[in-house]
Structures are given as structure tokens and as C-alpha cells.
Design a protein around this motif. Structure first.
Motif, PDB file in Angstrom:
ATOM      1  N   LEU A  37       0.805  -1.211   0.000  1.00  0.00           N
ATOM      2  CA  LEU A  37       0.000   0.000   0.000  1.00  0.00           C
ATOM      3  C   LEU A  37       0.843   1.268   0.000  1.00  0.00           C
ATOM      4  O   LEU A  37       0.482   2.264  -0.644  1.00  0.00           O
ATOM      5  N   ILE A  38       1.937   1.247   0.707  1.00  0.00           N
ATOM      6  CA  ILE A  38       2.734   2.466   0.849  1.00  0.00           C
ATOM      7  C   ILE A  38       3.199   3.027  -0.495  1.00  0.00           C
ATOM      8  O   ILE A  38       3.116   4.252  -0.716  1.00  0.00           O
ATOM      9  N   PRO A  39       3.660   2.203  -1.453  1.00  0.00           N
ATOM     10  CA  PRO A  39       4.001   2.766  -2.769  1.00  0.00           C
ATOM     11  C   PRO A  39       2.817   3.460  -3.447  1.00  0.00           C
ATOM     12  O   PRO A  39       2.996   4.495  -4.104  1.00  0.00           O
ATOM     13  N   LEU A  40       1.607   2.910  -3.273  1.00  0.00           N
ATOM     14  CA  LEU A  40       0.427   3.569  -3.832  1.00  0.00           C
ATOM     15  C   LEU A  40       0.219   4.943  -3.208  1.00  0.00           C
ATOM     16  O   LEU A  40      -0.151   5.911  -3.886  1.00  0.00           O
ATOM     17  N   LEU A  41       0.452   5.029  -1.907  1.00  0.00           N
ATOM     18  CA  LEU A  41       0.284   6.294  -1.204  1.00  0.00           C
ATOM     19  C   LEU A  41       1.344   7.314  -1.620  1.00  0.00           C
ATOM     20  O   LEU A  41       1.071   8.515  -1.676  1.00  0.00           O
ATOM     21  N   LEU A  42       2.542   6.828  -1.909  1.00  0.00           N
ATOM     22  CA  LEU A  42       3.632   7.719  -2.290  1.00  0.00           C
ATOM     23  C   LEU A  42       3.538   8.163  -3.750  1.00  0.00           C
ATOM     24  O   LEU A  42       3.938   9.271  -4.097  1.00  0.00           O
ATOM     25  N   GLU A  43       2.989   7.294  -4.588  1.00  0.00           N
ATOM     26  CA  GLU A  43       2.962   7.581  -6.026  1.00  0.00           C
ATOM     27  C   GLU A  43       1.724   8.354  -6.461  1.00  0.00           C
ATOM     28  O   GLU A  43       1.666   8.827  -7.606  1.00  0.00           O
ATOM     29  N   ASN A  44       0.744   8.498  -5.590  1.00  0.00           N
ATOM     30  CA  ASN A  44      -0.501   9.167  -5.938  1.00  0.00           C
ATOM     31  C   ASN A  44      -0.807  10.292  -4.942  1.00  0.00           C
ATOM     32  O   ASN A  44      -0.432  10.208  -3.767  1.00  0.00           O
ATOM     33  N   PRO A  45      -1.488  11.337  -5.401  1.00  0.00           N
ATOM     34  CA  PRO A  45      -1.860  12.431  -4.493  1.00  0.00           C
ATOM     35  C   PRO A  45      -3.072  12.052  -3.650  1.00  0.00           C
ATOM     36  O   PRO A  45      -4.188  12.509  -3.883  1.00  0.00           O
ATOM     37  N   VAL A  72      -8.623  -4.976   9.960  1.00  0.00           N
ATOM     38  CA  VAL A  72      -7.576  -3.994  10.219  1.00  0.00           C
ATOM     39  C   VAL A  72      -7.156  -4.059  11.681  1.00  0.00           C
ATOM     40  O   VAL A  72      -7.894  -4.555  12.536  1.00  0.00           O
ATOM     41  N   THR A  73      -5.986  -3.543  11.965  1.00  0.00           N
ATOM     42  CA  THR A  73      -5.478  -3.452  13.328  1.00  0.00           C
ATOM     43  C   THR A  73      -5.062  -2.010  13.600  1.00  0.00           C
ATOM     44  O   THR A  73      -4.926  -1.200  12.667  1.00  0.00           O
ATOM     45  N   GLU A  74      -4.841  -1.693  14.868  1.00  0.00           N
ATOM     46  CA  GLU A  74      -4.370  -0.355  15.212  1.00  0.00           C
ATOM     47  C   GLU A  74      -3.010  -0.085  14.575  1.00  0.00           C
ATOM     48  O   GLU A  74      -2.747   1.030  14.098  1.00  0.00           O
ATOM     49  N   ALA A  75      -2.157  -1.100  14.561  1.00  0.00           N
ATOM     50  CA  ALA A  75      -0.833  -0.925  13.954  1.00  0.00           C
ATOM     51  C   ALA A  75      -0.948  -0.646  12.459  1.00  0.00           C
ATOM     52  O   ALA A  75      -0.226   0.198  11.909  1.00  0.00           O
ATOM     53  N   TYR A  76      -1.846  -1.335  11.789  1.00  0.00           N
ATOM     54  CA  TYR A  76      -2.061  -1.155  10.350  1.00  0.00           C
ATOM     55  C   TYR A  76      -2.519   0.270  10.049  1.00  0.00           C
ATOM     56  O   TYR A  76      -1.938   0.967   9.200  1.00  0.00           O
ATOM     57  N   LEU A  77      -3.562   0.731  10.734  1.00  0.00           N
ATOM     58  CA  LEU A  77      -4.076   2.070  10.491  1.00  0.00           C
ATOM     59  C   LEU A  77      -3.058   3.139  10.894  1.00  0.00           C
ATOM     60  O   LEU A  77      -2.933   4.175  10.222  1.00  0.00           O
ATOM     61  N   GLY A  78      -2.341   2.881  11.986  1.00  0.00           N
ATOM     62  CA  GLY A  78      -1.313   3.824  12.418  1.00  0.00           C
ATOM     63  C   GLY A  78      -0.203   3.970  11.390  1.00  0.00           C
ATOM     64  O   GLY A  78       0.304   5.076  11.149  1.00  0.00           O
ATOM     65  N   ARG A  79       0.182   2.867  10.766  1.00  0.00           N
ATOM     66  CA  ARG A  79       1.229   2.912   9.735  1.00  0.00           C
ATOM     67  C   ARG A  79       0.739   3.706   8.514  1.00  0.00           C
ATOM     68  O   ARG A  79       1.474   4.548   7.978  1.00  0.00           O
ATOM     69  N   ILE A  80      -0.477   3.468   8.077  1.00  0.00           N
ATOM     70  CA  ILE A  80      -1.025   4.197   6.935  1.00  0.00           C
ATOM     71  C   ILE A  80      -1.133   5.686   7.260  1.00  0.00           C
ATOM     72  O   ILE A  80      -0.888   6.552   6.408  1.00  0.00           O
ATOM     73  N   ARG A  81      -1.448   5.986   8.507  1.00  0.00           N
ATOM     74  CA  ARG A  81      -1.631   7.383   8.915  1.00  0.00           C
ATOM     75  C   ARG A  81      -0.324   8.173   8.867  1.00  0.00           C
ATOM     76  O   ARG A  81      -0.337   9.412   8.890  1.00  0.00           O
ATOM     77  N   GLU A  82       0.808   7.486   8.793  1.00  0.00           N
ATOM     78  CA  GLU A  82       2.086   8.182   8.638  1.00  0.00           C
ATOM     79  C   GLU A  82       2.203   8.832   7.265  1.00  0.00           C
ATOM     80  O   GLU A  82       3.027   9.738   7.061  1.00  0.00           O
ATOM     81  N   THR A 114      -0.880   9.549   5.113  1.00  0.00           N
ATOM     82  CA  THR A 114      -2.063  10.291   4.686  1.00  0.00           C
ATOM     83  C   THR A 114      -3.102  10.291   5.801  1.00  0.00           C
ATOM     84  O   THR A 114      -2.950   9.586   6.806  1.00  0.00           O
ATOM     85  N   LYS A 115      -4.155  11.065   5.622  1.00  0.00           N
ATOM     86  CA  LYS A 115      -5.266  11.041   6.566  1.00  0.00           C
ATOM     87  C   LYS A 115      -5.998   9.710   6.432  1.00  0.00           C
ATOM     88  O   LYS A 115      -6.100   9.139   5.345  1.00  0.00           O
ATOM     89  N   VAL A 116      -6.556   9.225   7.548  1.00  0.00           N
ATOM     90  CA  VAL A 116      -7.194   7.910   7.565  1.00  0.00           C
ATOM     91  C   VAL A 116      -8.627   8.014   8.087  1.00  0.00           C
ATOM     92  O   VAL A 116      -8.889   8.680   9.090  1.00  0.00           O
ATOM     93  N   VAL A 117      -9.530   7.329   7.384  1.00  0.00           N
ATOM     94  CA  VAL A 117     -10.934   7.239   7.765  1.00  0.00           C
ATOM     95  C   VAL A 117     -11.269   5.769   7.942  1.00  0.00           C
ATOM     96  O   VAL A 117     -10.833   4.928   7.150  1.00  0.00           O
ATOM     97  N   TYR A 118     -12.053   5.450   8.974  1.00  0.00           N
ATOM     98  CA  TYR A 118     -12.433   4.052   9.193  1.00  0.00           C
ATOM     99  C   TYR A 118     -13.938   3.932   9.367  1.00  0.00           C
ATOM    100  O   TYR A 118     -14.555   4.701  10.111  1.00  0.00           O
ATOM    101  N   LEU A 119     -14.537   2.966   8.660  1.00  0.00           N
ATOM    102  CA  LEU A 119     -15.950   2.634   8.843  1.00  0.00           C
ATOM    103  C   LEU A 119     -16.059   1.543   9.896  1.00  0.00           C
ATOM    104  O   LEU A 119     -15.625   0.410   9.682  1.00  0.00           O
ATOM    105  N   ASP A 120     -16.630   1.898  11.027  1.00  0.00           N
ATOM    106  CA  ASP A 120     -16.708   1.005  12.178  1.00  0.00           C
ATOM    107  C   ASP A 120     -18.154   0.568  12.388  1.00  0.00           C
ATOM    108  O   ASP A 120     -19.082   1.355  12.211  1.00  0.00           O
TER     109      ASP A 120
END
Length: 364
Positions: free
Chosen positions: A71-79, A90-100, A102-108
């Protein structure tokens, strides 16, 4: 660009994909580009037919943390403006890593964890603003914007602006078990109707068979000589079908909210643990009757048909249920979600509770 991470298959059904498609439509209305990211190809064609791009990871949908390096390359290569996740894996670690990145939204749906996200959405009738505020403030995550309640229900466009005042007095019964039906409920209901040909005289059963229902061929074969059963699949005008029925039999998933928009009295049942809070809340709100948990209820099918018979005979209660259902959702939830997300990620939330139809927008 909005990156939406969701999955659907024969085990988890189509609910996550369908509600994310409704949100994607609203993002499109807001002139935001959307990219869907999936673990596998199951629903890629459905998404592309709706006009959205798809990227398939070819991963195990149950192992979220193992996909972050993809996922990280997708985040880096796209705006990417934000990453919207809709998965129970998902896990807290997963969402926390993505949040480094971009902004993160979760449907709970569950309200059990204070997720490390910028915006949290729970449109379920069981979502408690008080409980969520306590959960997130207790975890020192006061920066999370909380979009809670049924006003955020992301229904499809066809469920907007349904004419009010329709009374359900026909002779058609809507039957749905979601996209997958791992408990084979629809097949079992149909088999019961085959064994009891003289029950429910004058009524037609409209079975909506999900895209990944494993029993489709058998259901089609069983029904071909049954005049009172019609099988539907890949329905393009679902609101029209629902609105033409007098009552609905449905699993306690996202379909319940569509049925409410159409004002149908509902006989519901549980197929998975995540449905328990919604089923309880719908029953307590007087919108649905319960046929129990298919996994634990002895003689579940017999119990369901007994409940259906009682509900069909309870005209006054059905009318009251219909009136209650119509007040729950208005079909504009996806647009509210998009506005709430954009406000939340751009820091425009006021920190005050904003009342809206059937729910709250809260930043704790």
C-alpha cells in the motif's frame, strides 16, 4: 484522490463493497477521484462497471498488516487525500502505519476500539455518541472526528427522495440474506416452502440471491416449478423491487437500512456476531421483529415462518413499523459522510456536537 480499501467475497459478502460504492459516488459528486484497493478480484468487475478504478493486491484479506508494504508505494505515487478503510481485519498498527502517509478514515460497526484515525464513521442504529465519546477521550484520541448515527447511512442514489406515505398492503414478500449467505438461509427457506405448498396462500416470495451465494444453481432449480416464488439476481432497480413488497425477511446487515428507506416492516435474523447490536436496536426501535440467530436457534426455519405468519396477521403493528422505519434514514448519508470526512481531514470540525437527522457529528 481518495483511496478506498474494502473487500467482498463468498465468506464476508458484498456489504463492505456496496456501502463503499455509495460513498465513492458521493466523492465523485464532490469532484474527488477514487481508487478502490481490493485483496482479490471477486468484485473488481462490479466496481469498474460503476465507473471506478481498481487496484488488486492479490493478498489475504484477513491479514491486513501483511499488505502495508504494497500500500505504501500507492500512497507515495498518488496524491492521496485520504485512505478510507472498511474491513473487520484492520489493526491499530495497520491504520497507524497508513496514517504516517495520509489522513485515515475508518468505517466502524462495533464501537469496541478507539482507532487511530482522523475520521471515524459508524452509521448504525446502535452507535452511541456517548459511548464513543467516552471510548475515544479515554484513549487520548480527542483529535478523531466521529460521524455517528443513521443520518450517515450510505444508501445508493435510488433510495433518495422516495415518495412518502406509501403503505405496504400488497401480497409480495421480499427475502434477502445478503451477498454471500454462508448459512444457506435462502436455500433452507425455499426447501421449507417446497415441503409446505399450501402455506401463505396468495403471497408471492421474491428471493434476492446475492452475487456470491453458493446455492444459486440449486435455488434456481428448486424454484422453477413454483409459481409463488420469483428469483432475482443482480437487481438494477432494488428500490423499486423493495417498494413493491408488503414485508421483508432479511439478515440483520446493511440491507435493513434500504428496507427502512422504503418503509417495509421487517422480520430479521442474525447470521454473524457483528449483526447482534443492530438486530437488537432495530427490534427495540419497533422497526423489526426477530426470528433469532440462525447459528444457534433450534428449528430456525420453522420459527422464522411462524413469526412471518404472525406478522402478516398483525396489520396495525406492520403499519406502525413502517412509519417508524421511514423516519430512520433519508438516503443522503453518503453525502454527509463525504462532507464530514472533508471537514475532518481539513481540520474544520468545531469540536461541538452537530445534530442531524438520526445521528450526530461529534469531534471529541
Amino acid at each position: 484522490m481518495i483511496l478506498i480499501r474494502a473487500d467482498g467475497n463468498s465468506i464476508i459478502g458484498a456489504g463492505h463493497i456496496m456501502r463503499c460504492l455509495s460513498i465513492a459516488d458521493a466523492f465523485c459528486d464532490a469532484e474527488e477521484d477514487v481508487l478502490f484497493v481490493l485483496a482479490d478480484e471477486t468484485f473488481q468487475d462490479v466496481i469498474r462497471e460503476r465507473g471506478f478504478r481498481v487496484h488488486v493486491l492479490h493478498t489475504d484479506y484477513r491479514a491486513a498488516e501483511e499488505e502495508t508494504d504494497l500500500l505504501i508505494p500507492l500512497l507515495l505515487e498518488n496524491p492521496v487525500t485520504c485512505f478510507l478503510a472498511d474491513s473487520y481485519y484492520v489493526t491499530e498498527a495497520y491504520l497507524g502505519r497508513i496514517r504516517e502517509y495520509t489522513k485515515v478514515v475508518y468505517l466502524d460497526d462495533l464501537g469496541e476500539t478507539a482507532w487511530p484515525v482522523d475520521v471515524l464513521v459508524n452509521y448504525n442504529i446502535s452507535a452511541s455518541p456517548t459511548a464513543y465519546a467516552s471510548l475515544y477521550s479515554g484513549a487520548d484520541r480527542e483529535d478523531t472526528a466521529l460521524l455517528l448515527g443513521c443520518s450517515y447511512t450510505p444508501l445508493r442514489r435510488e433510495f433518495q427522495n422516495i415518495p412518502a406515505g406509501k403503505k405496504q398492503d400488497g401480497k409480495r414478500i421480499f427475502v434477502s440474506s445478503g451477498g454471500a449467505d454462508p448459512e444457506h438461509v435462502e436455500l433452507r427457506l425455499l426447501q421449507w416452502l417446497v415441503r409446505h405448498p399450501d402455506t401463505f396462500p396468495g403471497y408471492e416470495f421474491c428471493f434476492v440471491v446475492g452475487a456470491v451465494n453458493p446455492d444459486y444453481a440449486q435455488i434456481l432449480s428448486l424454484s422453477k416449478d413454483m409459481n409463488r416464488v420469483t428469483i432475482y439476481r443482480n437487481v438494477s432497480r432494488m428500490q423499486e423491487l423493495m417498494s413493491g413488497c408488503a414485508i421483508a425477511v432479511s439478515a440483520a446487515g446493511s440491507t435493513l437500512y434500504e428496507l427502512c428507506a422504503c418503509g417495509l416492516p421487517i422480520l430479521t435474523y442474525i447470521t454473524a456476531d457483528n449483526q447482534i447490536p443492530a438486530e437488537k436496536a432495530f427490534v427495540e426501535a419497533g422497526i423489526a421483529w426477530s426470528a433469532g440467530d440462525v447459528r444457534t436457534e433450534e428449528d430456525f426455519v420453522e420459527t422464522l415462518f411462524q413469526s412471518l405468519d404472525r406478522l402478516l396477521k398483525a396489520a396495525k403493528q406492520r403499519e406502525e413499523m413502517s412509519d417508524q422505519a421511514i423516519t430512520l434514514v433519508d438516503g443522503k448519508g453518503a453525502a454527509r459522510i463525504v462532507k464530514g470526512i472533508m471537514d475532518g481531514i481539513h481540520g474544520e470540525s468545531t469540536g461541538k456536537k452537530e445534530k442531524s437527522v438520526g445521528g450526530d457529528h461529534t469531534s471529541v
